[in-house]
Design a protein around this motif. Structure first.
Motif, PDB file in Angstrom:
ATOM      1  N   VAL B 319       5.229  -5.413   3.570  1.00 21.04           N
ATOM      2  CA  VAL B 319       5.191  -5.613   2.046  1.00 21.04           C
ATOM      3  C   VAL B 319       3.865  -6.109   1.448  1.00 21.04           C
ATOM      4  O   VAL B 319       3.662  -5.719   0.367  1.00 21.04           O
ATOM      5  CB  VAL B 319       6.215  -6.391   1.729  1.00 21.04           C
ATOM      6  CG1 VAL B 319       6.072  -7.969   1.925  1.00 21.04           C
ATOM      7  CG2 VAL B 319       6.637  -6.173   0.116  1.00 21.04           C
ATOM      8  N   PRO B 337       5.743  -9.644  -3.854  1.00 19.96           N
ATOM      9  CA  PRO B 337       5.347  -8.825  -5.127  1.00 19.96           C
ATOM     10  C   PRO B 337       5.675  -9.660  -6.483  1.00 19.96           C
ATOM     11  O   PRO B 337       6.965 -10.364  -6.370  1.00 19.96           O
ATOM     12  CB  PRO B 337       6.205  -7.597  -5.069  1.00 19.96           C
ATOM     13  CG  PRO B 337       6.565  -7.414  -3.332  1.00 19.96           C
ATOM     14  CD  PRO B 337       6.951  -8.778  -3.068  1.00 19.96           C
ATOM     15  N   SER B 490      11.881  -5.717   3.985  1.00 16.70           N
ATOM     16  CA  SER B 490      12.165  -6.019   2.792  1.00 16.70           C
ATOM     17  C   SER B 490      12.043  -7.660   2.617  1.00 16.70           C
ATOM     18  O   SER B 490      12.272  -8.551   3.275  1.00 16.70           O
ATOM     19  CB  SER B 490      13.689  -5.612   2.036  1.00 16.70           C
ATOM     20  OG  SER B 490      13.851  -6.528   1.124  1.00 16.70           O
ATOM     21  N   CYS B 491      11.200  -8.179   1.520  1.00 14.37           N
ATOM     22  CA  CYS B 491      10.878  -9.563   1.096  1.00 14.37           C
ATOM     23  C   CYS B 491      12.111 -10.238   0.656  1.00 14.37           C
ATOM     24  O   CYS B 491      12.193 -11.325   0.486  1.00 14.37           O
ATOM     25  CB  CYS B 491       9.737  -9.721   0.298  1.00 14.37           C
ATOM     26  SG  CYS B 491       9.985  -9.841  -1.357  1.00 14.37           S
ATOM     27  N   GLY B 492      13.032  -9.586   0.179  1.00 14.35           N
ATOM     28  CA  GLY B 492      14.227 -10.124  -0.076  1.00 14.35           C
ATOM     29  C   GLY B 492      14.236 -10.737  -1.751  1.00 14.35           C
ATOM     30  O   GLY B 492      15.129 -11.445  -2.176  1.00 14.35           O
ATOM     31  N   LYS B 493      13.271 -10.533  -2.339  1.00 16.69           N
ATOM     32  CA  LYS B 493      13.230 -10.908  -3.770  1.00 16.69           C
ATOM     33  C   LYS B 493      14.005 -10.555  -4.652  1.00 16.69           C
ATOM     34  O   LYS B 493      14.747 -10.987  -5.659  1.00 16.69           O
ATOM     35  CB  LYS B 493      11.553 -10.867  -4.163  1.00 16.69           C
ATOM     36  CG  LYS B 493      11.466 -11.449  -5.726  1.00 16.69           C
ATOM     37  CD  LYS B 493       9.977 -11.558  -5.949  1.00 16.69           C
ATOM     38  CE  LYS B 493       9.920 -12.113  -7.314  1.00 16.69           C
ATOM     39  NZ  LYS B 493       8.311 -12.339  -7.671  1.00 16.69           N
ATOM     40  N   CYS B 494      14.338  -9.322  -4.487  1.00 15.17           N
ATOM     41  CA  CYS B 494      15.386  -8.543  -5.579  1.00 15.17           C
ATOM     42  C   CYS B 494      16.455  -7.967  -4.804  1.00 15.17           C
ATOM     43  O   CYS B 494      16.346  -7.294  -3.867  1.00 15.17           O
ATOM     44  CB  CYS B 494      14.522  -7.745  -6.511  1.00 15.17           C
ATOM     45  SG  CYS B 494      13.860  -5.973  -5.672  1.00 15.17           S
ATOM     46  N   CYS B 497      16.805  -3.839  -3.488  1.00 11.04           N
ATOM     47  CA  CYS B 497      16.226  -3.572  -2.245  1.00 11.04           C
ATOM     48  C   CYS B 497      17.016  -4.375  -1.169  1.00 11.04           C
ATOM     49  O   CYS B 497      17.278  -3.933   0.113  1.00 11.04           O
ATOM     50  CB  CYS B 497      15.027  -3.902  -2.365  1.00 11.04           C
ATOM     51  SG  CYS B 497      13.843  -3.981  -0.819  1.00 11.04           S
ATOM     52  N   ARG B 498      17.179  -5.711  -1.364  1.00 17.21           N
ATOM     53  CA  ARG B 498      17.687  -6.604  -0.297  1.00 17.21           C
ATOM     54  C   ARG B 498      19.184  -6.141   0.174  1.00 17.21           C
ATOM     55  O   ARG B 498      19.488  -5.956   1.170  1.00 17.21           O
ATOM     56  CB  ARG B 498      17.768  -8.006  -0.781  1.00 17.21           C
ATOM     57  CG  ARG B 498      18.180  -9.070   0.145  1.00 17.21           C
ATOM     58  CD  ARG B 498      18.184 -10.410  -0.234  1.00 17.21           C
ATOM     59  NE  ARG B 498      19.333 -10.576  -1.322  1.00 17.21           N
ATOM     60  CZ  ARG B 498      18.991 -10.938  -2.522  1.00 17.21           C
ATOM     61  NH1 ARG B 498      17.769 -11.430  -3.047  1.00 17.21           N
ATOM     62  NH2 ARG B 498      20.109 -11.019  -3.577  1.00 17.21           N
ATOM     63  N   SER B 535      14.674  -1.442  -7.929  1.00 17.61           N
ATOM     64  CA  SER B 535      13.833  -2.230  -7.194  1.00 17.61           C
ATOM     65  C   SER B 535      12.597  -2.596  -7.835  1.00 17.61           C
ATOM     66  O   SER B 535      11.806  -1.902  -8.700  1.00 17.61           O
ATOM     67  CB  SER B 535      13.501  -1.705  -5.688  1.00 17.61           C
ATOM     68  OG  SER B 535      14.738  -1.476  -4.963  1.00 17.61           O
ATOM     69  N   LEU B 536      12.182  -3.899  -7.474  1.00 17.95           N
ATOM     70  CA  LEU B 536      11.175  -4.345  -8.016  1.00 17.95           C
ATOM     71  C   LEU B 536       9.608  -3.859  -7.870  1.00 17.95           C
ATOM     72  O   LEU B 536       8.751  -3.550  -8.516  1.00 17.95           O
ATOM     73  CB  LEU B 536      10.934  -5.919  -7.758  1.00 17.95           C
ATOM     74  CG  LEU B 536       9.597  -6.601  -8.399  1.00 17.95           C
ATOM     75  CD1 LEU B 536       9.489  -6.652 -10.010  1.00 17.95           C
ATOM     76  CD2 LEU B 536       9.893  -8.237  -8.110  1.00 17.95           C
ATOM     77  N   CYS B 537       9.543  -3.615  -6.605  1.00 15.26           N
ATOM     78  CA  CYS B 537       8.173  -2.987  -6.135  1.00 15.26           C
ATOM     79  C   CYS B 537       8.447  -1.537  -5.384  1.00 15.26           C
ATOM     80  O   CYS B 537       9.519  -1.308  -5.006  1.00 15.26           O
ATOM     81  CB  CYS B 537       7.655  -4.112  -5.082  1.00 15.26           C
ATOM     82  SG  CYS B 537       7.989  -4.058  -3.315  1.00 15.26           S
ATOM     83  N   LEU B 539       8.042  -0.954  -2.404  1.00 12.72           N
ATOM     84  CA  LEU B 539       8.958  -0.862  -1.107  1.00 12.72           C
ATOM     85  C   LEU B 539      10.322  -0.538  -1.232  1.00 12.72           C
ATOM     86  O   LEU B 539      10.950   0.585  -0.689  1.00 12.72           O
ATOM     87  CB  LEU B 539       8.720  -2.335  -0.258  1.00 12.72           C
ATOM     88  CG  LEU B 539       9.255  -2.392   1.178  1.00 12.72           C
ATOM     89  CD1 LEU B 539       8.529  -3.224   1.856  1.00 12.72           C
ATOM     90  CD2 LEU B 539      10.774  -2.496   1.245  1.00 12.72           C
ATOM     91  N   GLY B 540      10.929  -1.239  -2.225  1.00 15.69           N
ATOM     92  CA  GLY B 540      12.355  -1.020  -2.369  1.00 15.69           C
ATOM     93  C   GLY B 540      12.465   0.441  -3.138  1.00 15.69           C
ATOM     94  O   GLY B 540      13.510   1.371  -2.837  1.00 15.69           O
TER      95      GLY B 540
HETATM   96  S1  SF4 Z   1      11.576  -4.103  -3.694  1.00 17.48           S
HETATM   97 FE1  SF4 Z   1       9.820  -5.337  -3.114  1.00 17.48          FE
HETATM   98  S2  SF4 Z   1      10.138  -7.124  -4.255  1.00 17.48           S
HETATM   99 FE2  SF4 Z   1      12.231  -6.198  -4.154  1.00 17.48          FE
HETATM  100  S3  SF4 Z   1      12.984  -7.336  -2.248  1.00 17.48           S
HETATM  101 FE3  SF4 Z   1      12.278  -5.306  -1.711  1.00 17.48          FE
HETATM  102  S4  SF4 Z   1       9.990  -5.681  -1.051  1.00 17.48           S
HETATM  103 FE4  SF4 Z   1      10.844  -7.368  -2.309  1.00 17.48          FE
END
Ligand code: SF4
Ligand SMILES: Cc1cc2nc3c(=O)[nH]c(=O)nc-3n(C[C@H](O)[C@H](O)[C@H](O)COP(=O)(O)O)c2cc1C
Ligand code: FES
Ligand code: FES
Lengths: 164, 585
Positions: B319, B337, B490-494, B497-498, B535-537, B539-540
């Motif tokens: 990420v 992100p 996944s960073c798990g923030k949103c 995506c998570r 998704s926020l970024c 990646l998702g």
């Molecule tokens: S979409 Fe981006 S910000 Fe959201 S959980 Fe996935 S990696 Fe994290």
């Protein structure tokens, strides 16, 4: 152990001298610590917190966020098996399984004797040689499951010679 | 930066002018030095070849030349990636006035034979050189389409020069782009980059000139503005940026500096994956050399331009290739992100205006400055200008690093450059864009590789990973592999995506195990579309691509695994036939 702690903290303090004056250098400092000890010891973290004036909780949360950092000492022989796409397509998964079977532990762990540590990595930048395995810095290309016992035996011998 | 008196600045400027002259002289000295060599042996020591033992090959060349007393006649050069990594270690022998010869799978023993059978006779006797069958067998024709179909801008010096020799870089036109830029106004430099049509090579394809213009318009904050080079290269199975950094670190630095001059940036950061020790080492060396010779510092080349650069290592988080996460990581924090706007060019690293550019993007800038925007925009398609570097890997005969004009077709890549499948079995598909991309099936061999076409088909250019798959590869398996990767990363923030990614992966596993149903396929599509939107970024937003794209083109493979057969409500799609590409053999 107490001596160990003193030594680790002393060494860590020395490493931090150059990072103290630079902004955003926590990760760089942790890289240097892991480079020296093979992992980031708790004792080092305490010194980092003190010297860089960053709360322990924040250091810990950074350490656990990044795959690269280890919180416990890995085995003496670190076997990195690539499971990037190029290696995966060429049978990387069966290579992982072969090493797990040979050593009797799953990836991400150290063998009971503390000798071997298996980790899965994502692309080592030499996809042309896929599947790739790196053992303590030595690269093996076009590895097949049949090579796993041979590579392990080779390193057992090397370590025996070094008296480990 | 510390305030200096006018007098001090004048002194620095005078020093800068001398340094510029010294640099130009350094290039001339280099040319003078190599003029006396009668032959050169270029040996690739980039990551793949190095892993294959290139260092001992280099030693063997040097030792056997010394033993024959030819060390002052033959230049042994340790180079960056020559391209055909799967055939490494590679060595190219160039005797003055003769056609170069490329050898593959070179060992130290073979190196000694190359010296005794090829180099020594060529220098000591007239006429044809006859090498033994042993060597003949390891010769690789430089007339292979793998080489002739390429057009090299970024990789131009890789494999042809010593990346650690600043003099050689200068002799090959290095830092002339920067020197030229510094004689112009920043707006003029911006204009050239805009006119060239250069677009970001990190995946998105955003016009570089426009990004830089945005940064130029942002005022300094506390006297600072930044350039960041994104060398995170998270796509597993791709290593273009690693080789560009390792074999052409000065070119990337030069590109960044031209950008800094055009935008008014005051310092720069190279964010490089920790897994790329050679790239890091070469960039460290380049920065050190640049500081020593006055390329980095104050009043560069006698102008008012000041610039410094530093390196930060990645730490194994995909990420962090995403620009806002990357900045957070450079700040020493967790790489999570954040929403945009504000865009990095407004509020970036340490809350200051920042432009983030990919390694390959920056490497194009110097040549554009030297040769002009038209020279660059003549190559490529209407909207995708210049070339693109790909790491072509997987089930392909000639696996390695290639640079082709934008618009080269998938067929040319796989059949001509790649030489067909390594297995000889029918070609099925290529995946571009890594975990964010999708598949291009064999029926689309005519498709030109450019930003728009790739997007249209549900994939993306990505940073240049290109994985070739043959008949034996299961598309469901590969989609599951990529999804497993993005879920891991996944960073798990949103939540979309998570949670969405995790659920989708469970369903994919169920299907791959032969337990899935039509309803599962429908559910996957639903989750996928929700992830793309919510998704926020990036990646998702792009994580569902490999799954959705394989479902579109290889519906039959999914259907075959379902317990309740064909999925009814999907529109009937034309069946994709694997076409045998090795029939010409
Ligand atoms: S979409 Fe981006 S910000 Fe959201 S959980 Fe996935 S990696 Fe994290
Ligand atoms: C999950 C994710 C991973 C990314 N990885 C990379 C990468 O490895 N290298 C890169 O240059 N850009 C990567 N990007 C794109 C960057 O965010 C950014 O757009 C790019 O570096 C801008 O440079 P460019 O305009 O020169 O392409 C990634 C984006 C996302 C969403
Ligand atoms: S995918 Fe394994 S080395 Fe690149
Ligand atoms: S690493 Fe040697 S050819 Fe690519």
């Amino acid at each position: 152990m107490a001596d160990d702690k003193v030594k680790i903290q002393e060494d860590t303090r020395k490493m931090l001298v150059k990072w103290k004056t630079k902004r955003g250098s926590l990760i760089m400092a942790l890289h240097e610590i892991q480079g020296a000890f093979g992992y980031v010891p708790w004792d080092s973290m305490e010194v980092v917190a003190e010297e860089l004036k960053i709360p322990m909780a924040q250091i810990y949360s950074v350490l656990t966020f990044y795959n690269h950092f280890k919180l416990t000492a890995p085995g003496k022989v670190v076997i990195s098996i690539c499971d990037g796409t190029a290696c995966h397509i060429k049978g990387g998964q069966s290579v992982i399984e072969a090493f797990e079977k040979e050593l009797g532990v799953p990836a991400g762990t150290t063998t009971e004797d503390g000798l071997f540590y298996i980790q899965i990595v994502r692309c080592l930048g030499c996809c042309g040689l896929a599947p790739v395995v790196v053992v303590n810095g030595k690269t093996y290309g076009r590895v097949t499951p049949l090579d796993a016992p041979k590579i392990v035996a080779e390193w057992r011998e090397t370590m025996a010679k070094e008296g480990a | 930066m510390v305030e200096l008196s006018q007098e001090q600045i004048e002194k620095l400027k005078a020093l800068g002018r001398t340094q510029k002259e010294n640099l130009i002289k350094m290039g001339e000295d280099f040319k003078e030095k190599v003029k006396n060599f009668k032959a050169s042996i270029y040996t690739c020591n980039a990551t793949s070849c190095h892993s294959g033992g290139a260092a001992s090959v280099l030693d063997a060349f040097r030792e056997s030349l010394a033993a024959t007393g030819l060390e002052s006649d033959v230049r042994v050069v340790c180079t960056g990636c020559m391209g055909l990594c799967a055939s490494g270690p590679l060595a190219r022998v160039e005797i003055k006035g003769k056609k170069p010869v490329l050898y593959q799978h070179v060992t130290p023993d073979m190196a000694r034979v190359i010296v005794s059978e090829h180099v020594v006779p060529a220098l000591k006797t007239e006429g044809e050189i006859k090498t033994s069958d042993y060597l003949k067998k390891q010769e690789l024709s430089l007339d292979l389409p793998f080489f002739t179909k390429q057009r090299k801008i970024v990789l131009r010096l890789l494999g042809h020069s010593d990346p650690e020799d600043l003099g050689e870089y200068i002799a090959n036109g290095g830092y002339q782009g920067l020197m030229k830029a510094l004689t112009m106004k920043p707006e003029e430099v911006l204009d050239i980059i805009k006119k060239s049509g250069l677009r970001g090579r990190g995946g998105g394809g955003f016009p570089t000139g426009t990004k830089w213009e945005m940064l130029a318009k942002s005022p300094l904050v506390d006297g600072e503005k930044f350039m960041i080079c994104n060398g995170d290269e998270g796509d597993p199975g791709a290593y273009m940026d690693s080789c560009i950094l390792g074999g052409g670190s000065h070119a990337v630095l030069e590109g960044m500096m031209i950008g800094a001059y055009a935008t008014g940036a005051t310092s720069g950061w190279f964010y490089i994956r920790a897994e790329y020790p050679l790239a890091i080492q070469r960039m460290e060396l380049a920065i050190k050399q640049a500081k020593r010779y006055g390329i980095l510092g104050r009043n560069i080349f006698g102008t008012d331009f000041n610039f410094m650069a530093d390196i930060r290592y990645g730490a194994g988080a995909f990420v962090c290739g995403e620009e806002t996460a990357l900045m957070s990581s450079v700040e020493g924090k967790r790489g999570t992100p954040r929403p945009r706007p504000p865009f990095p060019t407004q509020k970036g690293l340490f809350q200051k205006p920042t432009a983030i550019n990919n390694v390959e993007t920056l490497a194009n800038v110097g040549p554009i400055m030297v040769n002009g925007p038209e020279w660059f925009s003549e190559v490529g398609t209407a909207t995708s200008k210049g070339t693109k570097v790909f790491a072509i890997t997987g089930k392909v005969k000639h696996s390695g690093l290639v640079e082709v004009p934008m618009g080269t077709t998938v067929g040319e890549m796989v059949n001509d450059i790649g030489g067909g499948t390594s297995s000889g079995k029918p070609f099925k598909a290529v995946q571009t864009g890594g975990p964010s991309g999708g598949v291009i099936p064999a029926s689309e061999l005519h498709m030109p590789l450019c930003y728009e076409e790739l997007k249209k088909i549900g994939s993306m250019m990505g940073s240049g990973g290109m994985i070739v798959m043959d008949q034996d590869d299961s598309m469901v398996e590969i989609a599951k592999f990529y999804l497993g990767f993005t879920v891991d990363e996944s960073c798990g923030k949103c939540a979309p995506c998570r949670i969405g990614g995790y659920q989708m992966l469970q369903l994919m596993k169920k299907i791959a195990d032969g337990k899935g149903t039509k309803a599962d396929v429908a559910k996957i599509k639903e989750i996928g579309n929700a992830m793309k939107k919510a998704s926020l970024c990036g990646l998702g937003q792009t994580a569902p691509n490999p799954v959705l794209s394989t479902m579109k083109f290889f519906k039959n493979e999914y259907d075959a695994l379902l317990i309740d057969g064909n999925e009814p409500d999907a529109p009937a799609e034309k069946e994709v036939k694997a076409c045998n590409i090795n029939t010409k053999k």
